[in-house]
Design a protein around this motif. Structure first.
Motif, PDB file in Angstrom:
ATOM      1  N   HIS A   1      -1.797  -7.135   4.213  1.00 28.48           N
ATOM      2  CA  HIS A   1      -2.050  -6.577   5.541  1.00 28.48           C
ATOM      3  C   HIS A   1      -2.275  -5.066   5.526  1.00 28.48           C
ATOM      4  O   HIS A   1      -2.987  -4.550   6.393  1.00 28.48           O
ATOM      5  N   TYR A   2      -1.679  -4.353   4.588  1.00 28.42           N
ATOM      6  CA  TYR A   2      -1.744  -2.893   4.602  1.00 28.42           C
ATOM      7  C   TYR A   2      -2.150  -2.351   3.235  1.00 28.42           C
ATOM      8  O   TYR A   2      -1.544  -1.405   2.723  1.00 28.42           O
ATOM      9  N   THR A   3      -3.168  -2.961   2.632  1.00 28.74           N
ATOM     10  CA  THR A   3      -3.562  -2.552   1.278  1.00 28.74           C
ATOM     11  C   THR A   3      -4.032  -1.108   1.246  1.00 28.74           C
ATOM     12  O   THR A   3      -3.603  -0.315   0.395  1.00 28.74           O
ATOM     13  N   LYS A   4      -4.916  -0.754   2.159  1.00 28.81           N
ATOM     14  CA  LYS A   4      -5.482   0.589   2.160  1.00 28.81           C
ATOM     15  C   LYS A   4      -4.402   1.630   2.384  1.00 28.81           C
ATOM     16  O   LYS A   4      -4.330   2.643   1.672  1.00 28.81           O
ATOM     17  N   GLN A   5      -3.515   1.384   3.363  1.00 29.97           N
ATOM     18  CA  GLN A   5      -2.452   2.336   3.641  1.00 29.97           C
ATOM     19  C   GLN A   5      -1.488   2.453   2.453  1.00 29.97           C
ATOM     20  O   GLN A   5      -1.049   3.558   2.102  1.00 29.97           O
ATOM     21  N   LEU A   6      -1.178   1.304   1.828  1.00 32.66           N
ATOM     22  CA  LEU A   6      -0.255   1.322   0.694  1.00 32.66           C
ATOM     23  C   LEU A   6      -0.854   2.075  -0.489  1.00 32.66           C
ATOM     24  O   LEU A   6      -0.176   2.891  -1.135  1.00 32.66           O
TER      25      LEU A   6
ATOM     26  N   TYR B   1      -3.299   4.393  -0.523  1.00 30.62           N
ATOM     27  CA  TYR B   1      -3.426   5.836  -0.281  1.00 30.62           C
ATOM     28  C   TYR B   1      -2.065   6.518  -0.178  1.00 30.62           C
ATOM     29  O   TYR B   1      -1.934   7.715  -0.484  1.00 30.62           O
ATOM     30  N   ALA B   2      -1.041   5.781   0.253  1.00 32.68           N
ATOM     31  CA  ALA B   2       0.299   6.365   0.316  1.00 32.68           C
ATOM     32  C   ALA B   2       0.906   6.543  -1.072  1.00 32.68           C
ATOM     33  O   ALA B   2       1.665   7.483  -1.314  1.00 32.68           O
TER      34      ALA B   2
ATOM     35  N   GLU C   1     -11.539   2.486  -1.782  1.00 33.26           N
ATOM     36  CA  GLU C   1     -11.447   1.714  -0.539  1.00 33.26           C
ATOM     37  C   GLU C   1     -12.008   0.304  -0.723  1.00 33.26           C
ATOM     38  O   GLU C   1     -11.419  -0.678  -0.241  1.00 33.26           O
TER      39      GLU C   1
ATOM     40  N   ARG D   1      -9.932  -3.320  -0.468  1.00 35.11           N
ATOM     41  CA  ARG D   1     -10.339  -4.484   0.322  1.00 35.11           C
ATOM     42  C   ARG D   1     -10.415  -5.736  -0.541  1.00 35.11           C
ATOM     43  O   ARG D   1     -10.055  -6.832  -0.101  1.00 35.11           O
TER      44      ARG D   1
ATOM     45  N   SER E   1      -6.948  -6.881  -1.028  1.00 35.06           N
ATOM     46  CA  SER E   1      -6.460  -7.497   0.204  1.00 35.06           C
ATOM     47  C   SER E   1      -6.941  -8.937   0.323  1.00 35.06           C
ATOM     48  O   SER E   1      -6.175  -9.831   0.700  1.00 35.06           O
TER      49      SER E   1
END
Length: 549
Positions: free
Chosen positions: A163-168, A170-171, A232, A236, A239
């Protein structure tokens, strides 16, 4: 142009250099694949099942590559048969070699009657002190707790990647740099303040290690900067693969059970190897005019060691390929099912195919991987010997390139075999025809996804190790040994998470193959997959005007 339409190229013709499978024209991609049925009466009648076979084979499958299955079973049977023979044929005097003496009258080694005890026995309890016992106890409990906690950590990581691949990603990207630099600076400072570490590592060596780690961090930074425009897209892709894996959670139970089955197979072989050492006799050996009694193994024991080790290596690679087969078959059934329809018994059917009709294909794939690993180890050993000569260097480069090509092709071949049930060579040829236009893109994205996932599990396991170190320091007085416990916990967690990444990598490969089959057939089974994979870069050298829409 007309003659080209009247004589269509067979779908699996590897000699066709003009039209690859994956990249068809826009008209053929938009229309359903029924053109072969509209051929004129003068055209040769193609196999009506030839085109439709590029999909998951739900029907009964025929046994393929049976000679390799028979060869593997022969290796296994011979290993167990000679192993059982070694147990019953062992010489009980092996442990008492030191008590035998040379008898000049009989010119043989004899055992005195008074020697009834074994002087070589050492009390194991004397090897442990109270401090080491405490370290052992705390380490065991920490590893058990880590093993238990690794299960929810894996599921939580899967949920975040879904659900939060991009946020994870980049974090955690900054931590790919912060964590190694922190540990490097911390180690350098702690070693400088510790007299024992200072004596073991002089200042020059500490500076070299410090600079080396910083150089490695610099390489990581360079990789991130160069591939920043792919991160990015890779997020995806991860994800999509995480979503596919979350819909087949039974794989997290089946794959470890297959590994446990390998361990069960290994256990008696290890016992056989131990007892094989006991097969021999005590003989007299002359050295400088004096005779001593030594142990001489039977001539068949080294050959049995070679057979058993080869069987273990082949079993290991075969089990790994069987796991890939099961993962690919399960994910492919999910992919080619309707959106609102959940496949039933997909894991069970994949297991049945892997250890049934396709067992020979799995054994052949495992044999190739085993040979590649052994040849690569031999090449690396020859490189360490530093044999001079430009010819030797060219040969090593050619061998490494060939081994890498075989290794890469084998990976996608077993994915394709799990989907279609074809033999190994047929699957290899079909896979090459299917992926030859975007092969380099698959390598590139797969490499980035693996590196990103490796960085994620490194950060997660490092944070866990820091927490473990703080807790152990608070509840015990191990002092410096606390770092040993933390390192053990870090290693165990990174092994479990690495296993999770291994499964996810195979899911990524399988989804890519299924997407390629979709494109080849001009169909869309999973729209969300096409929306991501359609942005994959292509090999401009081989596309020649063809491109993704």
């Amino acid at each position: 142009m007309g003659s080209k339409e009247e004589e269509p190229t067979p779908l699996y013709d590897a000699a066709s250099p003009t039209e690859p499978l994956l990249f068809k024209s826009t008209a053929s991609s938009a229309s359903p694949p029924q053109e072969p049925a509209q051929l004129g009466p003068s055209d040769p009648d193609p196999d009506p099942t030839q085109f439709l076979r590029i999909c998951f084979n739900y029907g009964p499958r025929h046994f393929k590559d049976l000679p390799f299955l028979i060869l593997f079973l022969l290796f296994l049977i011979c290993t167990f048969a000679f192993g059982i023979f070694s147990i019953f044929h062992r010489n009980h005097n092996y442990a008492a070699v030191s008590s035998f003496t040379y008898d000049s009258n009989s010119t043989s080694c004899t055992k005195p009657d008074s020697s009834s005890s074994n002087p070589n026995r050492v009390s194991e309890s004397s090897l442990f002190s109270s401090s080491s016992s405490s370290l052992w106890t705390i380490s065991i409990w920490t590893l058990v707790a880590t093993l238990i906690l690794s299960v929810p950590i894996c599921f939580l990581l899967l949920l975040l990647l879904k659900h939060y691949t991009k946020q994870l990603v980049y974090a955690l990207l900054p931590f790919f740099i912060i964590m190694p630099v922190f540990f490097d600076v911390y180690w350098f400072a702690a070693c400088t303040l510790s007299s024992a570490c200072t004596d073991a590592f002089p200042l020059v060596y500490r500076i070299l290690v410090f600079v080396f780690v910083l150089l490695m961090v610099g390489i990581v930074v360079w990789i991130i900067v160069v591939n920043r425009h792919r991160i990015e897209l890779t997020a995806r892709i991860i994800s999509v693969a995480s979503d596919a894996l979350s819909r087949n959670l039974g794989l997290f139970l089946v794959i470890p059970l297959l590994t446990l089955g390998l361990v069960v197979c290994y256990a008696p072989i290890v016992v056989f190897l131990v007892f094989a050492r006991f097969n021999g006799r005590i003989v007299a050996k002359e050295s400088d005019g004096e005779y001593t009694c030594v142990w001489k193994q039977d001539s068949w024991v080294p050959a049995y060691y070679a057979l058993a080790i080869l069987t273990m290596l082949w079993s290991l690679t075969t089990m790994v390929q069987a796991q890939v087969y099961v993962i690919s078959g399960t994910i492919a059934q999910w992919y080619f099912s309707k959106d609102d329809e959940k496949p039933k018994g997909s894991i069970r059917s994949s297991l049945r195919n892997a250890f049934g009709p396709s067992s020979g294909t799995v054994c052949l794939s495992g044999l190739l991987i085993c040979v590649v690993r052994m040849v690569r180890a031999a090449v690396d050993s020859a490189r360490q010997e530093d044999v001079p000569g430009i010819v030797n260097l060219v040969l090593r480069c050619c061998v490494n390139a060939l081994l890498s090509a075989i290794d890469f092709l084998n990976k996608f071949t077993i994915n394709f075999a799990a989907i279609t049930g074809e033999a190994y060579c047929t699957s290899a040829r079909m896979t090459y025809e299917l992926l030859k236009r975007n092969l380099l893109s698959a390598v590139f994205v797969e490499t980035i996804s693996t590196r990103l996932l490796a960085g994620v599990i490194f950060v997660v396991s490092a944070v866990y190790a820091i927490v473990v170190c703080a807790i152990v320091q608070g509840v015990s007085d191990l002092r410096v040994n606390t770092y040993i416990v933390a390192v053990l916990a870090w290693m165990l967690l990174i092994i479990v998470l690495g296993y999770f990444v291994h499964v996810l990598d195979n899911v990524i490969d399988t989804v890519y193959i299924c997407y390629a089959i979709d494109r080849d057939r001009g169909e869309v089974y999973k729209q969300e997959v096409h929306e991501v994979y359609v942005h994959l870069p292509i090999d401009r050298n081989s596309s020649r005007g063809s491109s993704f829409p």
